[in-house]
Design a protein around this motif. Structure first.
Motif, PDB file in Angstrom:
ATOM      1  N   GLU A   1       0.793  -1.222   0.024  1.00  9.92           N
ATOM      2  CA  GLU A   1       0.090  -0.192   0.240  1.00  9.92           C
ATOM      3  C   GLU A   1       0.889   1.123  -0.118  1.00  9.92           C
ATOM      4  O   GLU A   1       0.638   2.264  -0.675  1.00  9.92           O
ATOM      5  CB  GLU A   1      -0.941  -0.039   1.051  1.00  9.92           C
ATOM      6  CG  GLU A   1      -2.069  -0.922   1.366  1.00  9.92           C
ATOM      7  CD  GLU A   1      -2.986  -1.035   2.363  1.00  9.92           C
ATOM      8  OE1 GLU A   1      -2.525  -0.170   3.670  1.00  9.92           O
ATOM      9  OE2 GLU A   1      -3.778  -2.033   2.561  1.00  9.92           O
ATOM     10  N   GLN A   2       2.039   1.143   0.705  1.00 12.21           N
ATOM     11  CA  GLN A   2       2.826   2.309   1.016  1.00 12.21           C
ATOM     12  C   GLN A   2       3.631   2.611  -0.218  1.00 12.21           C
ATOM     13  O   GLN A   2       4.025   3.782  -0.584  1.00 12.21           O
ATOM     14  CB  GLN A   2       3.787   2.425   2.076  1.00 12.21           C
ATOM     15  CG  GLN A   2       2.796   2.558   3.497  1.00 12.21           C
ATOM     16  CD  GLN A   2       3.542   3.352   4.399  1.00 12.21           C
ATOM     17  OE1 GLN A   2       4.558   3.929   4.243  1.00 12.21           O
ATOM     18  NE2 GLN A   2       2.978   3.237   5.920  1.00 12.21           N
ATOM     19  N   TYR A   3       4.091   1.541  -0.809  1.00  9.04           N
ATOM     20  CA  TYR A   3       5.153   1.983  -1.947  1.00  9.04           C
ATOM     21  C   TYR A   3       4.936   1.530  -3.388  1.00  9.04           C
ATOM     22  O   TYR A   3       5.184   1.966  -4.355  1.00  9.04           O
ATOM     23  CB  TYR A   3       6.350   0.936  -1.534  1.00  9.04           C
ATOM     24  CG  TYR A   3       7.254   1.495  -0.184  1.00  9.04           C
ATOM     25  CD1 TYR A   3       7.914   2.976  -0.220  1.00  9.04           C
ATOM     26  CD2 TYR A   3       6.740   1.040   1.103  1.00  9.04           C
ATOM     27  CE1 TYR A   3       8.507   3.283   0.900  1.00  9.04           C
ATOM     28  CE2 TYR A   3       7.373   1.729   2.181  1.00  9.04           C
ATOM     29  CZ  TYR A   3       8.157   2.532   1.930  1.00  9.04           C
ATOM     30  OH  TYR A   3       8.669   3.213   3.322  1.00  9.04           O
ATOM     31  N   LEU A   4       4.241  -0.014  -3.355  1.00  8.85           N
ATOM     32  CA  LEU A   4       3.787  -0.532  -4.569  1.00  8.85           C
ATOM     33  C   LEU A   4       2.636  -0.064  -5.462  1.00  8.85           C
ATOM     34  O   LEU A   4       2.644   0.070  -6.698  1.00  8.85           O
ATOM     35  CB  LEU A   4       4.211  -2.072  -4.457  1.00  8.85           C
ATOM     36  CG  LEU A   4       5.486  -2.577  -4.305  1.00  8.85           C
ATOM     37  CD1 LEU A   4       5.231  -4.107  -3.858  1.00  8.85           C
ATOM     38  CD2 LEU A   4       6.602  -2.231  -5.355  1.00  8.85           C
ATOM     39  N   SER A   5       1.573  -0.067  -4.712  1.00  8.04           N
ATOM     40  CA  SER A   5       0.374   0.346  -5.249  1.00  8.04           C
ATOM     41  C   SER A   5      -0.266   1.581  -4.941  1.00  8.04           C
ATOM     42  O   SER A   5      -1.333   1.944  -5.121  1.00  8.04           O
ATOM     43  CB  SER A   5      -0.681  -0.894  -4.830  1.00  8.04           C
ATOM     44  OG  SER A   5      -0.815  -0.816  -3.344  1.00  8.04           O
ATOM     45  N   ASN A   6       0.762   2.488  -4.333  1.00  7.81           N
ATOM     46  CA  ASN A   6       0.354   3.948  -4.354  1.00  7.81           C
ATOM     47  C   ASN A   6       0.154   4.513  -5.487  1.00  7.81           C
ATOM     48  O   ASN A   6       1.421   5.078  -6.112  1.00  7.81           O
ATOM     49  CB  ASN A   6       1.284   4.540  -3.178  1.00  7.81           C
ATOM     50  CG  ASN A   6       1.148   5.955  -2.881  1.00  7.81           C
ATOM     51  OD1 ASN A   6      -0.060   6.498  -3.431  1.00  7.81           O
ATOM     52  ND2 ASN A   6       1.682   6.378  -2.042  1.00  7.81           N
ATOM     53  N   GLU A   7      -0.796   4.651  -6.366  1.00  9.06           N
ATOM     54  CA  GLU A   7      -1.039   5.486  -7.500  1.00  9.06           C
ATOM     55  C   GLU A   7      -1.534   6.925  -7.626  1.00  9.06           C
ATOM     56  O   GLU A   7      -2.043   7.045  -8.382  1.00  9.06           O
ATOM     57  CB  GLU A   7      -1.576   4.425  -8.450  1.00  9.06           C
ATOM     58  CG  GLU A   7      -0.749   3.177  -8.494  1.00  9.06           C
ATOM     59  CD  GLU A   7      -1.272   2.150  -9.605  1.00  9.06           C
ATOM     60  OE1 GLU A   7      -2.494   2.414  -9.973  1.00  9.06           O
ATOM     61  OE2 GLU A   7      -0.792   1.214 -10.116  1.00  9.06           O
ATOM     62  N   THR A   8      -1.641   7.437  -6.404  1.00 10.01           N
ATOM     63  CA  THR A   8      -2.112   8.805  -6.391  1.00 10.01           C
ATOM     64  C   THR A   8      -1.185   9.821  -5.868  1.00 10.01           C
ATOM     65  O   THR A   8      -0.438   9.710  -5.070  1.00 10.01           O
ATOM     66  CB  THR A   8      -3.452   8.633  -5.286  1.00 10.01           C
ATOM     67  OG1 THR A   8      -4.213   7.617  -5.839  1.00 10.01           O
ATOM     68  CG2 THR A   8      -4.193  10.066  -5.373  1.00 10.01           C
ATOM     69  N   PRO A   9      -0.966  10.773  -6.926  1.00  3.38           N
ATOM     70  CA  PRO A   9      -1.703  10.976  -8.040  1.00  3.38           C
ATOM     71  C   PRO A   9      -1.288  10.204  -9.151  1.00  3.38           C
ATOM     72  O   PRO A   9      -1.944  10.289 -10.457  1.00  3.38           O
ATOM     73  CB  PRO A   9      -1.589  12.489  -8.220  1.00  3.38           C
ATOM     74  CG  PRO A   9      -0.163  12.993  -7.553  1.00  3.38           C
ATOM     75  CD  PRO A   9      -0.026  12.006  -6.291  1.00  3.38           C
ATOM     76  N   TYR A  10       0.032   9.847  -9.254  1.00  2.00           N
ATOM     77  CA  TYR A  10       0.721   9.309 -10.533  1.00  2.00           C
ATOM     78  C   TYR A  10       0.922   7.870 -10.582  1.00  2.00           C
ATOM     79  O   TYR A  10       1.233   7.422  -9.742  1.00  2.00           O
ATOM     80  CB  TYR A  10       1.941  10.273 -10.740  1.00  2.00           C
ATOM     81  CG  TYR A  10       1.784  11.706 -10.899  1.00  2.00           C
ATOM     82  CD1 TYR A  10       1.365  12.368 -12.273  1.00  2.00           C
ATOM     83  CD2 TYR A  10       2.054  12.549  -9.915  1.00  2.00           C
ATOM     84  CE1 TYR A  10       1.297  13.651 -12.261  1.00  2.00           C
ATOM     85  CE2 TYR A  10       1.977  13.976  -9.959  1.00  2.00           C
ATOM     86  CZ  TYR A  10       1.501  14.526 -11.051  1.00  2.00           C
ATOM     87  OH  TYR A  10       1.363  15.719 -11.203  1.00  2.00           O
ATOM     88  N   SER A  11       0.699   7.435 -11.815  1.00  2.00           N
ATOM     89  CA  SER A  11       0.845   5.991 -12.010  1.00  2.00           C
ATOM     90  C   SER A  11       1.743   5.878 -13.644  1.00  2.00           C
ATOM     91  O   SER A  11       1.174   6.358 -14.352  1.00  2.00           O
ATOM     92  CB  SER A  11      -0.392   5.157 -12.072  1.00  2.00           C
ATOM     93  OG  SER A  11      -1.315   5.469 -12.885  1.00  2.00           O
TER      94      SER A  11
END
Length: 561
Positions: free
Chosen positions: A435-445
């Motif tokens: 959640e903190q590093y890999l799938s944190n896609e806000t705001p950019y992915s």
């Protein structure tokens, strides 16, 4: 108000006069002969004694472990025990290299019944006992020394007579002066020698003299002194197999047994995990594993400890404590942060040294030697630290976190542990990392990219990257001395957040066509805050660009916070 315990009721055990004792300078270099008494001494102490099925399960387990001597019951005292002994013999359940042992008191009809129970057995240890202590002589038997000695002598004569009538069995005789540790040494020796003389003991016809700490009443060094005194004073030591049967009333049964072996004992009777009356018999598992941990062959197989625990718990209907040496669920588990860090470093050093010697802090043996996995070595709660988190992430999930990332992420894990007050599972730790590093896609992915050399400076690269900003597709452009630097500049222009790459590392998680690459990127914001981003992808460049997005998103989140 403090209460005073009634200590005046008790007297200290007198020391043994043995000023030239030699046992303290000895070491254990060879395992003793082991005799399991789980099916007799252990069984009689159970809330629910074993029935035939559980007895057979225990017997087969003991055989599989490598016990060559097994006390299978007290057949004259129990029809269940009698029938079980008969079942072993009639169904040919006793391996050629295993000798069964049966116990009897020194009483006529009990001796006769015992011999009846073992008819047809190939080899039997006939174990005769009577209590010899001053207290039992006075309170139980109301006999003087001569009277109690005669009980032993008459029993020995009857045993010899019955054995001579059952010549199809090879007999080994064993005598125990029960409550030996509370018996005067000169008197214990007198009774034992008298019994050995009746049985015509010799170097070719050795008798087992078993010296039990029926109740542990003194420090283990006192027991060792008693054993050494007896070993020295037998008229012919070569005709004796000197055996120990320690109990654990003072909690020092294992130490007493080890000291007793150092003092000259050849043999030990005990049970798996120390089951037995009161605080139990001496624990053969701990004894054997202690020797194993010192490079001594225990001659018993403890390589699947989890199964041994399960079988013992099933047969005895008693739990094995989670902190039980070598066998408990938690004995190879570290919660403390400093312990976890040392274990993690020790395991890595072992990989590099390739020496073959086990040298890992806080782990006296390799857990895999007893069938334990490394999954349970380090577990995370509020007492844990970065080393434990790093171990879990690498051992369970393949992520080799850089040291400063370990420190950063462990703070998040610590907060979670403090909030819940509970142990954190491996999956929960990874989900938190994700959640903190890999799938944190806000705001950019990151979506995709192309790079080309800069026409004006060949060492520079231009990048065109497609990213999503809050779910909306956008294209960003930048240039730098490589794809990472170019993408950093592109996002700086787009996001308005200045970050500088401080450190970068990468590794593969698995091998083959489905291998995943992981990139770790340490960045510094314009405000001087350092943080990490992490990216994962089959392509290492894409993983790196994802790590940049991860770092930028975390920086944006910190700015908003």
């Amino acid at each position: 108000m403090a209460t005073t315990m009634p200590f005046e009721k008790y007297r200290p055990f007198p020391p043994i006069d043995l000023p030239d004792r030699t046992w303290p300078g000895k070491t254990i270099t060879k395992a003793p002969t082991w005799c399991s008494v789980d099916l007799r001494d252990g069984n009689q102490a159970l809330i629910e004694p074993m029935g035939p099925e559980r007895k057979m399960r225990m017997f087969e387990t003991l055989v599989k472990m490598g016990f060559k001597e097994i006390e299978v019951g007290f057949p004259s005292a129990s029809q269940t025990d009698f029938d079980f002994v008969r079942k072993l013999i009639d169904e040919n359940r006793i391996p050629e290299d295993v000798t069964i042992q049966v116990l009897t008191q020194a009483r006529d009809h009990l001796i006769a019944r015992t011999f009846e129970s073992v008819k047809g057995a190939k080899r039997v240890i006939l174990h005769l006992y009577n209590s010899t202590s001053t207290l039992q002589r006075r309170v139980v038997f109301k006999e003087d020394r001569e009277g109690v000695r005669k009980i032993a002598e008459e029993g020995a004569k009857l045993v010899l007579q019955h054995a001579r009538n059952q010549t199809d069995t090879e007999w080994v005789f064993q005598y125990s002066p029960e409550s030996f540790t509370q018996t005067e040494l000169d008197y214990a020796l007198e009774v034992c020698e008298s019994v050995m003389d009746i049985w015509e003991a010799s170097p070719d016809n050795k008798v087992i003299i078993n010296l039990p700490a029926t109740v542990e009443v003194a420090m283990p060094n006192v027991y060792a002194d008693q054993i050494e005194w007896m070993a020295r004073n037998f008229s012919d030591r070569d005709r004796v197999i000197l055996s120990l049967h320690p109990h654990n009333d003072r909690g020092t049964g294992v130490a007493a047994a080890e000291f007793g072996v150092m003092a000259g004992a050849d043999r030990i009777e005990g049970t798996l995990f120390g089951n037995g009356e009161r605080t139990g018999n001496v624990d053969i598992v701990t004894l054997g594993m202690n020797m194993f941990s010192q490079g001594v062959d225990p001659t018993l197989n403890f390589s699947n400890m989890r199964d041994l625990v399960s079988i013992a718990e099933y047969c005895n209907q008693l739990p094995v404590h989670p902190r039980h040496p070598y066998a408990g669920d938690l004995v190879f588990t570290a919660f403390s942060g400093s312990h976890q860090d040392a274990i993690n470093k020790g395991l890595k050093a072992m990989e590099q040294s390739n020496s073959g010697l086990w040298e890992v802090p806080y782990l006296p043996i390799d857990p895999s030697d007893v069938g334990a996995t490394y999954e349970a070595v380090i577990r995370i709660n509020s007492q844990s630290g970065k080393g434990g988190v790093a171990y879990i992430m690498e051992a369970d999930h393949g992520f080799k976190l850089p040291r400063r990332l370990q420190m950063e992420f462990s703070q998040a894990v610590q907060r979670l542990a403090d909030d819940t007050g509970q142990e954190l599972s491996s999956d929960l730790i990874f989900n938190t990392f994700n959640e903190q590093y890999l799938s944190n896609e806000t705001p950019y992915s990151f979506v995709t990219h192309t790079t080309v050399p800069d026409t004006h400076a060949s060492e520079m690269r231009r990048i065109e990257a497609k990213v999503k900003r809050n779910g909306e597709d956008i294209t960003v452009h930048g240039k730098g001395n490589g794809p990472i630097d170019a993408f950093v500049h592109a996002l700086k222009d787009e996001a308005g957040i200045e970050i500088k790459v401080i450190d970068y590392s990468e590794h593969a998680i698995s091998a083959g066509s489905d291998a995943q690459a992981v990139a770790y990127l340490e960045a510094e914001t314009g405000d001087g805050v350092r943080l990490f981003g992490v990216g994962q992808d089959q392509n290492i460049v894409r993983a790196s660009l994802k790590a940049i997005c991860s770092a930028v998103n975390r920086a944006v989140g910190m700015t908003k916070a």
